[in-house]
Every structure is written in C-alpha cells, then in structure tokens.
Design an enzyme around this catalytic site. Structure first.
Site, PDB file in Angstrom:
ATOM      1  N   PHE A 113       0.852  -1.177   0.000  1.00  0.00           N
ATOM      2  CA  PHE A 113       0.000   0.000   0.000  1.00  0.00           C
ATOM      3  C   PHE A 113       0.894   1.236   0.000  1.00  0.00           C
ATOM      4  O   PHE A 113       1.807   1.340   0.826  1.00  0.00           O
ATOM      5  CB  PHE A 113      -0.917  -0.004   1.222  1.00  0.00           C
ATOM      6  CG  PHE A 113      -2.005   1.014   1.146  1.00  0.00           C
ATOM      7  CD1 PHE A 113      -2.958   0.942   0.139  1.00  0.00           C
ATOM      8  CD2 PHE A 113      -2.076   2.059   2.053  1.00  0.00           C
ATOM      9  CE1 PHE A 113      -3.971   1.886   0.045  1.00  0.00           C
ATOM     10  CE2 PHE A 113      -3.087   2.993   1.971  1.00  0.00           C
ATOM     11  CZ  PHE A 113      -4.032   2.923   0.964  1.00  0.00           C
ATOM     12  N   ASP A 184       2.062  -5.902   7.340  1.00  0.00           N
ATOM     13  CA  ASP A 184       0.828  -5.115   7.336  1.00  0.00           C
ATOM     14  C   ASP A 184      -0.331  -6.082   7.063  1.00  0.00           C
ATOM     15  O   ASP A 184      -0.373  -6.726   6.006  1.00  0.00           O
ATOM     16  CB  ASP A 184       0.906  -4.023   6.264  1.00  0.00           C
ATOM     17  CG  ASP A 184      -0.302  -3.098   6.270  1.00  0.00           C
ATOM     18  OD1 ASP A 184      -1.377  -3.513   6.741  1.00  0.00           O
ATOM     19  OD2 ASP A 184      -0.186  -1.960   5.776  1.00  0.00           O
ATOM     20  N   TYR A 209     -11.151  -0.938  10.293  1.00  0.00           N
ATOM     21  CA  TYR A 209     -12.366  -0.428   9.646  1.00  0.00           C
ATOM     22  C   TYR A 209     -12.731  -1.207   8.389  1.00  0.00           C
ATOM     23  O   TYR A 209     -13.776  -0.978   7.796  1.00  0.00           O
ATOM     24  CB  TYR A 209     -12.240   1.063   9.324  1.00  0.00           C
ATOM     25  CG  TYR A 209     -11.000   1.444   8.545  1.00  0.00           C
ATOM     26  CD1 TYR A 209     -10.937   1.280   7.170  1.00  0.00           C
ATOM     27  CD2 TYR A 209      -9.896   1.968   9.201  1.00  0.00           C
ATOM     28  CE1 TYR A 209      -9.790   1.622   6.464  1.00  0.00           C
ATOM     29  CE2 TYR A 209      -8.748   2.316   8.506  1.00  0.00           C
ATOM     30  CZ  TYR A 209      -8.699   2.150   7.140  1.00  0.00           C
ATOM     31  OH  TYR A 209      -7.555   2.483   6.446  1.00  0.00           O
ATOM     32  N   LYS A 210     -11.895  -2.150   7.982  1.00  0.00           N
ATOM     33  CA  LYS A 210     -12.221  -2.977   6.815  1.00  0.00           C
ATOM     34  C   LYS A 210     -12.999  -4.208   7.290  1.00  0.00           C
ATOM     35  O   LYS A 210     -14.154  -4.120   7.674  1.00  0.00           O
ATOM     36  CB  LYS A 210     -10.948  -3.350   6.069  1.00  0.00           C
ATOM     37  CG  LYS A 210     -10.144  -2.157   5.536  1.00  0.00           C
ATOM     38  CD  LYS A 210      -8.896  -2.613   4.810  1.00  0.00           C
ATOM     39  CE  LYS A 210      -7.941  -1.468   4.481  1.00  0.00           C
ATOM     40  NZ  LYS A 210      -8.512  -0.503   3.538  1.00  0.00           N
ATOM     41  N   ARG A 356     -12.554  -3.739  -8.069  1.00  0.00           N
ATOM     42  CA  ARG A 356     -12.233  -4.570  -6.915  1.00  0.00           C
ATOM     43  C   ARG A 356     -13.507  -4.952  -6.158  1.00  0.00           C
ATOM     44  O   ARG A 356     -14.363  -4.108  -5.888  1.00  0.00           O
ATOM     45  CB  ARG A 356     -11.283  -3.805  -5.987  1.00  0.00           C
ATOM     46  CG  ARG A 356     -10.639  -4.631  -4.910  1.00  0.00           C
ATOM     47  CD  ARG A 356      -9.609  -3.824  -4.159  1.00  0.00           C
ATOM     48  NE  ARG A 356     -10.226  -2.762  -3.356  1.00  0.00           N
ATOM     49  CZ  ARG A 356      -9.653  -2.205  -2.296  1.00  0.00           C
ATOM     50  NH1 ARG A 356      -8.439  -2.581  -1.925  1.00  0.00           N
ATOM     51  NH2 ARG A 356     -10.267  -1.256  -1.618  1.00  0.00           N
TER      52      ARG A 356
END
Length: 397
Positions: A113, A184, A209-210, A356
């Site tokens: 990321f 990560d 939060y995912k 996605r």
C-alpha cells in the site's frame, strides 16, 4: 461450524444493496448503534471524566487488542489498539531499524500500500542519506532478501489484486540473513487465518475499519513479538506509552511490553463500536471463514468470466494464493464501477484499471454473488458504463 446466515442478520445492510466493499469499509454491526449510544449517554454523559476509571476506558486498548489477537495468531497481551495504521507502520519500522543497527536497507514491494511506502520513505530521510527503501516486484522479494536488509516490510495481501505473500517462508528467509519483519495485515485481519506466532513474525500492524467493521477511521493495532516486547524502543514516545503516564515525569521511560506502543489517548467511542463487532467475530471459526471466502470468490470468478469476456482477471486464480477479494481489469473500470454502484452493487476502483470486489462471508452469500454477477453482465453487455456522469472522478474511488 460458523453459522454465516446468523452473522449476516447481525449487520445493518441497506435494502436492495449487494455490498462487495467490506474490504474497504466494513458495514455497520446492528449492535454498534446501541453500544455506542449507551457509552455516550451512560458513560461519557453521566460519568464525565470519571469514565476513564469507572467505565474502564483506559484498559480498552489492551482488552480489544487481545480479542483481535485470536484472529491473527498473536500471543495474549502482545497486541495494542490506537492511532492510525500509518502511525503504527512508523512505530514498527523505526523500532525494527533501531534493533538492527548497522544495516540501512528496508525491503518492500511495489504491491505494498503506497502509504506504507510513503511513511518509510519519510522515516528514512529523517535518519540520513545512507538509508534506503528498496522496492521490488512482489515476485522478486525472496531473491532480494540478503545480508544488507535490516527490515522486510510487506503487506501480506495486495490491496489491488488480492495476491497473498507466504508470510512464514519470507519471515524465515529474512531471519536466516539477520533481518527483521514488519507485516501489514490491513487486508488479512478478518479475511483469512493469520499465524503471527507460528510464523515467528517480529512486528505486525493493521487497521480495523475494513473486515473488522469498527467504522470509518477506526483505530489501528500493532503487534510486537514477545521476544522483542521489552527491548523495542517506541520511536513515537507518547505519554500513554510511558511507564507511569500520570506521574508526568519530564523524562520518558517506556512502559512494560506492548503497553509502550501506546502513543496518544485511546479513541474510546470507536473502540466501543469495535467491541460490538468483536462480539460477532468471537463466534467465527477462522478456518470456516477462509473456506467460505474461497468458495464465494471462486463462484464470482466463474460467473463473471462466463458472462463478461470484456473483463480480465487480475487476482490469482488459485484461492490459496489470494485474500478475500477478486479484482478484474477493464479499461473503463472506474466508470463501470460507478454504473454498478448506481444499480446497487457496491465495489470500488483502484487505479489504473482495477475493479475490486470484496467477499466477506459474515454478510455475503451465494445469492449475493450470483446477483452481483448478473448486474455486472448487464452493465457490460449494454455498455451502461459509457456515460459522462460515470466518468467524473469523485474524491474517493
């Protein structure tokens, strides 16, 4: 065996929407609304500042960290909550570099990321020109692990394609040459079983939060292996990482173990929301989740490839080699995604051409998969994406 029909009923999902973007922002657990409201009215409202003691606010970072630890294969009392993922990346990499003095190279890949790369790039610039961030192709990571490397920093699951690194093998190779690892888990925690202890990972970080459904801007977590917990020096020496925060000493003394990785005041409201989600996660068997996730992703790939020859699979075909998402390439991927969203199928877009789709068994089932594929076929067959409105880029894609 986890009852995924039962877990689906625990989320507040809008009528007529197929939500395939839980890998970007998880939906609202129904219980979170009451839980947060009660915390605000009964604790914050009535206890005021005494809530830090009476309601146990100060202990939430550790207590919630221990609940997440089960999902990522971490030892008890070695995961702490708070701050943002970017801050936790900085902490982990800075600590690992200091523990590996004499080496100046952080190795990562171009599937990481970008924010992680930005954070490390900034950190290394502050340390001196002799430090280097070395970025290679994901497939070339293993062959570039050598005695120059101080820290191997990787996102286990690629945010764009879902391609999955072999954490155990790469960690072992890094250790063989004297390097430390920072993983990560932003697209791993809650998406697939993780075994930090079994893989002998040194540090790990992740967001909530995912897949973990803490809400927009929910707190991040950091893991420090037990063997490092008393020696890793926190580069961000925040007051809550102090051995005795309320002694208000002018000199910093790191707290015990994982507590030293606290920085600022814990986000109590969002941790309360996360607790409601963790009540659901406490009922979930991670292996059952993984099996269901792979099955849903495989079904979606089969349905889309049969119906939409315009799209090119960007994710690994082998389910064991990807996370809990499927990505397709299309030259007008952004516009096509907007057309889908307008018809009730919510995924997202990642530049330059990735559509996605995230598959979270807690609230997605086979009917959702088939329904989404049918709507995608309509969008593609009838070029419904070819509309000026859908080509106007919003701030968040």
């Amino acid at each position: 065996m986890t009852d995924f029909a039962a877990t689906k009923a625990l989320f507040d999902l809008p009528e007529g929407v197929i939500y395939l973007d839980g890998n970007s922002l998880g939906p609202l657990p129904k219980a979170a609304t009451t839980r947060v409201s009660t915390m605000m009215t009964e604790e914050w409202g009535k206890m005021l500042i005494t809530g830090w003691n009476k309601a146990g606010w100060m202990q939430k970072s550790t207590a919630v960290g221990n609940r997440i630890a089960r999902l990522i294969g971490a030892e008890t009392d070695h995961v702490i909550m708070g701050d943002t993922l970017s801050i936790k990346v900085y902490q982990a990499v800075a600590s690992a570099l200091e523990m590996n003095k004499g080496r100046k190279v952080v190795l990562s890949d171009n599937g990481n990321f970008p924010s992680d790369l930005y954070i490390v790039e900034g950190l290394l610039k502050s340390l001196g020109e002799e430090y280097e961030l070395r970025v290679v192709d994901p497939e070339a990571v293993s062959e570039n692990i050598n005695e120059e490397i101080a820290v191997l920093m990787l996102t286990e699951v690629d945010y764009r394609t879902g391609r999955k690194h072999d954490m155990k093998a790469l960690t072992a190779k890094a250790h063989d040459v004297g390097a430390l690892t920072v993983w990560d888990l932003a697209h791993s925690a809650g998406a697939l079983p993780v075994d930090l202890a079994g893989c002998k990972a040194d540090f790990a970080v992740g967001c909530t939060y995912k897949y973990l459904n803490s809400g927009p801007g929910g707190p991040a977590f950091i893991y420090v292996a037990p063997r490092h917990a008393e020696v890793a020096r926190p580069a961000l020496s925040g007051w809550l990482g102090h051995e005795a925060p309320f002694a208000f000493d002018l000199d910093y003394r790191p707290g015990r173990g994982i507590e030293r990785m606290r920085v600022g005041t814990p986000p109590v409201i969002q941790l309360t929301s996360l607790e409601a989600s963790m009540d659901i996660w406490d009922t979930v068997d991670m292996q059952a989740l993984r099996e269901k996730s792979i099955a849903l992703c495989n079904l979606f790939i089969a349905e889309v490839e049969a119906a939409c020859p315009q799209l090119e699979l960007a994710s690994p075909r082998d389910g064991s080699q990807r996370g809990s998402q499927v990505s397709f390439r299309f030259h007008e991927g952004y516009a096509a995604m907007q057309a889908l969203i307008a018809r009730g199928v919510i995924g997202d877009f990642r530049a330059p051409d990735i559509m996605r789709f995230g598959f979270t068994p807690l609230f997605i089932d086979e009917d959702d998969v088939r329904g989404a594929a049918a709507i995608l076929k309509d969008v593609m067959d009838n070029a419904l994406w070819d509309c000026a409105e859908y080509k106007q880029r919003a701030a968040v894609t």
